[in-house]
Scaffold this motif. Structure first.
Motif, PDB file in Angstrom:
ATOM      1  N   GLY A  86      16.231  14.339 -19.846  1.00  9.64           N
ATOM      2  CA  GLY A  86      15.954  13.800 -21.177  1.00  9.64           C
ATOM      3  C   GLY A  86      15.617  12.316 -21.175  1.00  9.64           C
ATOM      4  N   LYS A  87      15.664  11.671 -19.997  1.00  9.51           N
ATOM      5  CA  LYS A  87      15.293  10.252 -19.945  1.00  9.51           C
ATOM      6  C   LYS A  87      13.779  10.129 -19.951  1.00  9.51           C
ATOM      7  CE  LYS A  87      19.110   7.978 -17.688  1.00  9.51           C
ATOM      8  NZ  LYS A  87      19.495   6.977 -16.712  1.00  9.51           N
ATOM      9  N   ALA A  88      13.280   9.112 -20.642  1.00  8.55           N
ATOM     10  CA  ALA A  88      11.831   8.940 -20.736  1.00  8.55           C
ATOM     11  C   ALA A  88      11.395   7.657 -20.044  1.00  8.55           C
ATOM     12  CB  ALA A  88      11.398   8.924 -22.194  1.00  8.55           C
ATOM     13  N   TYR A  89      10.184   7.696 -19.500  1.00  7.32           N
ATOM     14  CA  TYR A  89       9.637   6.574 -18.743  1.00  7.32           C
ATOM     15  C   TYR A  89       8.214   6.293 -19.219  1.00  7.32           C
ATOM     16  CZ  TYR A  89      13.595   7.828 -15.887  1.00  7.32           C
ATOM     17  OH  TYR A  89      14.867   8.121 -15.475  1.00  7.32           O
ATOM     18  N   HIS A  90       7.923   5.014 -19.321  1.00  5.16           N
ATOM     19  CA  HIS A  90       6.588   4.547 -19.706  1.00  5.16           C
ATOM     20  C   HIS A  90       5.932   4.015 -18.432  1.00  5.16           C
ATOM     21  CE1 HIS A  90       4.258   1.173 -22.019  1.00  5.16           C
ATOM     22  NE2 HIS A  90       3.500   2.233 -21.880  1.00  5.16           N
ATOM     23  N   VAL A  91       4.766   4.553 -18.104  1.00  2.84           N
ATOM     24  CA  VAL A  91       4.071   4.132 -16.886  1.00  2.84           C
ATOM     25  C   VAL A  91       2.762   3.484 -17.316  1.00  2.84           C
ATOM     26  CG1 VAL A  91       3.144   4.897 -14.672  1.00  2.84           C
ATOM     27  CG2 VAL A  91       5.110   6.076 -15.672  1.00  2.84           C
ATOM     28  N   PHE A  92       2.508   2.258 -16.866  1.00  3.62           N
ATOM     29  CA  PHE A  92       1.340   1.548 -17.397  1.00  3.62           C
ATOM     30  C   PHE A  92       0.720   0.608 -16.363  1.00  3.62           C
ATOM     31  CE2 PHE A  92       3.914  -2.287 -18.134  1.00  3.62           C
ATOM     32  CZ  PHE A  92       5.184  -1.760 -18.316  1.00  3.62           C
ATOM     33  N   SER A  93      -0.580   0.387 -16.551  1.00  9.30           N
ATOM     34  CA  SER A  93      -1.298  -0.581 -15.714  1.00  9.30           C
ATOM     35  C   SER A  93      -0.919  -1.961 -16.211  1.00  9.30           C
ATOM     36  CB  SER A  93      -2.808  -0.399 -15.852  1.00  9.30           C
ATOM     37  OG  SER A  93      -3.170   0.913 -15.519  1.00  9.30           O
ATOM     38  N   SER A  94      -0.419  -2.787 -15.288  1.00  3.44           N
ATOM     39  CA  SER A  94       0.066  -4.110 -15.667  1.00  3.44           C
ATOM     40  C   SER A  94      -0.588  -5.165 -14.777  1.00  3.44           C
ATOM     41  CB  SER A  94       1.594  -4.119 -15.543  1.00  3.44           C
ATOM     42  OG  SER A  94       2.129  -5.275 -16.156  1.00  3.44           O
ATOM     43  N   GLU A  95      -0.164  -6.398 -14.962  1.00  2.49           N
ATOM     44  CA  GLU A  95      -0.598  -7.490 -14.071  1.00  2.49           C
ATOM     45  C   GLU A  95      -2.121  -7.503 -13.915  1.00  2.49           C
ATOM     46  OE1 GLU A  95       1.828  -7.549 -10.484  1.00  2.49           O
ATOM     47  OE2 GLU A  95       3.399  -6.435 -11.544  1.00  2.49           O
ATOM     48  N   GLU A  96      -2.838  -7.636 -15.044  1.00  8.28           N
ATOM     49  CA  GLU A  96      -4.313  -7.648 -15.030  1.00  8.28           C
ATOM     50  C   GLU A  96      -4.869  -6.382 -14.392  1.00  8.28           C
ATOM     51  OE1 GLU A  96      -5.895  -9.801 -16.704  1.00  8.28           O
ATOM     52  OE2 GLU A  96      -4.707 -11.642 -16.759  1.00  8.28           O
ATOM     53  N   ASN A  97      -4.164  -5.273 -14.599  1.00  6.59           N
ATOM     54  CA  ASN A  97      -4.540  -3.945 -14.079  1.00  6.59           C
ATOM     55  C   ASN A  97      -4.382  -3.830 -12.565  1.00  6.59           C
ATOM     56  OD1 ASN A  97      -5.167  -3.235 -16.653  1.00  6.59           O
ATOM     57  ND2 ASN A  97      -7.369  -3.074 -16.341  1.00  6.59           N
ATOM     58  N   PHE A  98      -3.750  -4.786 -11.931  1.00  5.02           N
ATOM     59  CA  PHE A  98      -3.612  -4.720 -10.470  1.00  5.02           C
ATOM     60  C   PHE A  98      -2.487  -3.793 -10.030  1.00  5.02           C
ATOM     61  CE2 PHE A  98      -6.384  -8.397 -10.297  1.00  5.02           C
ATOM     62  CZ  PHE A  98      -7.105  -8.130  -9.147  1.00  5.02           C
ATOM     63  N   GLY A 135      -1.055  -4.454  -6.454  1.00  3.17           N
ATOM     64  CA  GLY A 135      -2.350  -5.073  -6.148  1.00  3.17           C
ATOM     65  C   GLY A 135      -3.493  -4.105  -5.927  1.00  3.17           C
ATOM     66  N   GLN A 136      -3.277  -2.798  -6.177  1.00  6.74           N
ATOM     67  CA  GLN A 136      -4.297  -1.797  -5.811  1.00  6.74           C
ATOM     68  C   GLN A 136      -5.070  -1.236  -7.001  1.00  6.74           C
ATOM     69  OE1 GLN A 136      -5.028  -1.227  -2.587  1.00  6.74           O
ATOM     70  NE2 GLN A 136      -3.468  -2.753  -2.097  1.00  6.74           N
ATOM     71  N   GLN A 137      -4.874  -1.805  -8.176  1.00  2.00           N
ATOM     72  CA  GLN A 137      -5.681  -1.466  -9.360  1.00  2.00           C
ATOM     73  C   GLN A 137      -5.700   0.021  -9.709  1.00  2.00           C
ATOM     74  OE1 GLN A 137      -9.357  -3.799  -8.275  1.00  2.00           O
ATOM     75  NE2 GLN A 137      -8.889  -4.712 -10.252  1.00  2.00           N
ATOM     76  N   THR A 138      -4.557   0.526 -10.073  1.00  2.00           N
ATOM     77  CA  THR A 138      -4.479   1.928 -10.511  1.00  2.00           C
ATOM     78  C   THR A 138      -4.490   1.997 -12.040  1.00  2.00           C
ATOM     79  OG1 THR A 138      -3.172   2.430  -8.548  1.00  2.00           O
ATOM     80  CG2 THR A 138      -3.142   4.063 -10.319  1.00  2.00           C
ATOM     81  N   GLU A 139      -5.315   2.890 -12.555  1.00  2.00           N
ATOM     82  CA  GLU A 139      -5.366   3.143 -14.004  1.00  2.00           C
ATOM     83  C   GLU A 139      -5.080   4.613 -14.256  1.00  2.00           C
ATOM     84  OE1 GLU A 139      -9.233   1.903 -15.457  1.00  2.00           O
ATOM     85  OE2 GLU A 139      -8.348   0.055 -16.215  1.00  2.00           O
ATOM     86  N   ALA A 140      -5.053   4.971 -15.540  1.00  2.17           N
ATOM     87  CA  ALA A 140      -5.054   6.369 -15.985  1.00  2.17           C
ATOM     88  C   ALA A 140      -3.915   7.214 -15.393  1.00  2.17           C
ATOM     89  CB  ALA A 140      -6.409   7.003 -15.663  1.00  2.17           C
TER      90      ALA A 140
END
Ligand code: DGJ
Length: 362
Positions: free
Chosen positions: A208-220, A244-249
């Motif tokens: 039941g714990k929720a996690y927010h995963v997001f591109s941060s640090e200028e998308n790096f 530093g590897q620029q992961t999105e989506a």
């Protein structure tokens, strides 16, 4: 009798065809016969029925800004979708965080069993500021279809250092006294005001714990951050992934106690190779596993970019990969690429199919 048949006939009359397959990349019509308008979307399963939320785009290049809001659709079978209208509407006041013309991307709705609320998180860019704000926004509703009430937007985890597994060497930790490179520099720059939050997903674990995963640090760099028990805020506990590897989506799922994440590189609206990661704990380490796509078009994710991974109905341990094929010049014409995920040895594979249905899941 003739009259009754006539009435029944009228009752059944509809603009829409009935779908029995997924047709990746084709026009996909709702119950009104209109191409589904729920881009960068996600799906929440509520007691065996499905709600699909996504960005409502409009025609032309303006279409990638939020002119309307977040659109919701309902389905019992994942093939046929009923238009439920706008779940979160933009506000006709330029001073609002979610003003008409702001940017609202990748909305994801999760259900909180404890509070019995539906919680929507999304990537928010403030009106007239391009992609500079890099905030996340949250809205809440009593019913899946909404209307959702906007609560707040911000950059998460202000003043917080990342969480590290016991034994992590000091040299691997970010040191804001002496950032080792520009990426750590972005992290340290944003420490006081909160970390940038762009492309995103929300994942609810079995506990039941929720996690927010997001591109941060200028998308790096990706951040995976814990949400509070009501899912409405960040607790301050987070990790940095693939620095530093620029992961999105990002899109997360879990099978047999193992966590999986599919994401993309960072090339604007243009497709690039998908990438996937695996972890035995949500807190990592997350191992980069390469490109899950195989066959022609695999080096460009078949023209799409990941948005969500949906557990296949009634097939525990089987999953559907959902991606968007963006049309930046006419955003409303963006298409949906849904494909089955195959588990082969210790790898996942995604292959193109022109047409398929849920019978592929054995
Ligand atoms: C790629 C992201 O994945 C999309 O959600 C959107 O932010 C575009 N970049 C904007 O160029």
């Amino acid at each position: 009798m003739g009259l009754i048949i006539m009435f029944v006939g009228f009752g059944l009359q509809t603009n829409a065809q009935t779908y029995t397959d997924f047709n990746p990349g084709q026009i996909w019509k709702d119950d009104k016969g209109v191409h589904i308008n729920a881009h960068g979307g996600g799906i929440v399963n509520v007691k065996g029925v499905y709600y699909w939320f996504g960005e409502h785009k409009v025609a032309g290049e303006l279409g990638n800004t939020a002119q309307v809001g977040v659109h919701c659709y309902f389905s019992k079978d994942l093939y046929n979708w009923k238009d439920e209208g706008i779940a979160l509407a933009v506000v006709n006041d330029p001073s609002s965080d979610i003003a008409k013309g702001s940017i609202i991307e990748r909305p994801k709705v999760v259900y909180n069993k404890k509070t019995k609320k539906f919680v929507m998180w999304f990537h928010l860019e403030l009106l007239g500021k391009g992609y500079a704000a890099a905030r996340t926004g949250v809205a809440v509703a009593d019913k899946a279809t909404g209307p959702y009430t906007f609560i707040k937007s911000y950059r998460p985890n202000a003043g917080k250092q990342p969480f590290y597994a016991v034994g992590t060497p000091e040299t691997e930790k970010v040191n804001c006294e002496q950032p080792k490179d520009k990426v750590d520099g972005f992290f340290c720059r944003d420490l006081p005001g909160g970390q940038m939050a762009r492309d995103m997903t929300v994942f609810v674990d079995d506990d039941g714990k929720a996690y927010h995963v997001f591109s941060s640090e200028e998308n790096f760099t990706l951040h995976l951050a814990e949400l509070t028990p009501d899912y409405l805020s960040h607790t301050g506990k987070f990790i940095r992934i693939y620095v530093g590897q620029q992961t999105e989506a990002p899109a997360l799922f879990k099978k047999d106690g193992v966590y999986y994440m599919v994401g993309s590189g960072c090339t604007g609206w243009a497709p690039n190779p998908a990438r996937w990661f695996k972890a035995s704990s949500i807190w990592g380490p997350w191992t980069f596993m390469g490109n899950p796509c195989e066959g022609e078009g695999a080096n460009k994710t078949f023209g799409g970019q990941s948005t969500h991974v949906l557990p296949a109905p009634g097939k525990p341990g089987q999953f559907i990969f959902m991606a968007d094929k963006w049309e930046p010049k006419d955003a409303i014409d963006g298409r949906y690429l849904w494909l089955p995920i195959h588990f082969e040895g210790d790898k996942i594979k995604i292959r193109w199919m022109d047409k398929w249905n849920l019978s592929v899941f054995k």
